[in-house]
Design an enzyme around this catalytic site. Structure first.
Site, mmCIF file in Angstrom:
data_model
loop_
_atom_site.group_PDB
_atom_site.id
_atom_site.type_symbol
_atom_site.label_atom_id
_atom_site.label_comp_id
_atom_site.label_asym_id
_atom_site.label_seq_id
_atom_site.Cartn_x
_atom_site.Cartn_y
_atom_site.Cartn_z
ATOM 1 C CD GLU A 116 1.446 0.751 6.802
ATOM 2 O OE1 GLU A 116 1.595 0.761 5.568
ATOM 3 O OE2 GLU A 116 1.298 -0.284 7.468
ATOM 4 C CG ASP A 117 -1.057 1.751 3.167
ATOM 5 O OD1 ASP A 117 -0.673 1.342 4.278
ATOM 6 O OD2 ASP A 117 -1.680 1.030 2.368
ATOM 7 N NE ARG A 121 -2.169 -2.762 -4.496
ATOM 8 C CZ ARG A 121 -2.210 -2.981 -3.190
ATOM 9 N NH1 ARG A 121 -2.053 -1.980 -2.354
ATOM 10 N NH2 ARG A 121 -2.401 -4.196 -2.709
ATOM 11 C CG PHE A 159 -12.337 -0.109 2.547
ATOM 12 C CD1 PHE A 159 -11.542 -0.866 3.398
ATOM 13 C CD2 PHE A 159 -12.074 -0.157 1.189
ATOM 14 C CE1 PHE A 159 -10.513 -1.663 2.912
ATOM 15 C CE2 PHE A 159 -11.051 -0.943 0.683
ATOM 16 C CZ PHE A 159 -10.268 -1.700 1.544
ATOM 17 C CG ASP A 184 -5.592 -3.299 -2.053
ATOM 18 O OD1 ASP A 184 -5.067 -2.883 -1.010
ATOM 19 O OD2 ASP A 184 -6.026 -4.461 -2.176
ATOM 20 C CG ASP A 243 -8.345 -0.167 10.209
ATOM 21 O OD1 ASP A 243 -9.064 0.585 10.859
ATOM 22 O OD2 ASP A 243 -8.791 -1.163 9.609
ATOM 23 N N GLY A 258 0.772 -1.239 0.000
ATOM 24 C CA GLY A 258 0.000 0.000 0.000
ATOM 25 C C GLY A 258 0.800 1.285 0.000
#
Ligand code: IMP
Ligand code: MG
Length: 184
Positions: free
Chosen positions: A107-108, A173, A160, A167, A111, A53
């Site tokens: 990091e993308d 992406r 989300f 993705d 969560d 990601g």
């Protein structure tokens, strides 16, 4: 993936709406890059991008920093036999000696924080000089661990999102903007 309009895409049958624009993302990446440039002068940081990601974020972030930096790309695997445990027990691709190095983790999205929490614990065993976490996105309401995050691009609700490297079942992406799952 089907682009419906300037603001809507359909991926694997789900509709997503434009949420954070490419321009806003780039502005934020520039700000974080400037802060890192000040903090890491003469420290030769090693960026660690978490695949898949974060590949786009990391590529933009290193170019937003005016530093003699290095970068490596890791994949985190979390298997206990055949079951995914959420506990990161394998770091694939960490081909550098990180002892005594200043690490910047790109990091993308964070969560629940499970992935990052375990990853940091594993990295600490290699005795780096320092570790800072930089994440493009954070879902604060989902976070279950006390994680020290140096830079957060955007705090977002627990919905989300896709695009800019993120993705939905491997698609989306390549979208330049971030999109959020539509409520309808
Ligand atoms: P965590 O371990 O719960 O923090 O989850 C982190 C990982 O879950 C991220 O690295 C992503 O791969 C994935 N993830 C969590 N939320 C999203 C999302 O909104 N879109 C895409 N991937 C997500
Ligand atoms: Mg990730």
């Amino acid at each position: 993936m089907k682009i419906l309009s300037d603001t809507k895409v359909v991926v694997h049958g789900l509709t997503f709406e434009k949420y954070i624009s490419e321009t806003e993302i780039q502005q934020k990446v520039r700000e974080i890059g400037q802060a890192l440039t000040l903090n890491y002068q003469d420290k030769a940081p090693l960026f660690i991008a978490v695949l898949n990601g974060a590949f786009i974020f990391a590529a933009d972030l290193v170019r937003a920093c005016d530093l003699d930096s290095e970068i490596c790309f890791v994949k985190l695997a979390s298997y206990d036999g055949t079951e995914s445990t959420g506990a990161v027990n394998t770091i694939l691709g960490l081909d550098k000696d990180i002892k005594g190095r200043h690490l910047v983790i790109a990091e993308d999205i964070i969560d629940t924080g499970t992935t990052m929490n375990h990853f940091i614990a594993r990295l600490q065993q290699f005795e780096p000089a320092s570790i800072s976490i930089v994440t493009l996105l954070l879902k604060p309401d989902a976070l279950k661990y006390d994680i020290d995050i140096a830079h957060i691009g955007f705090e977002i609700p627990t919905k989300f999102v896709i695009g800019y490297g993120l993705d939905y079942n491997e698609l989306g992406r390549n979208l330049k903007d971030l999109y959020q799952l539509s409520e309808e």
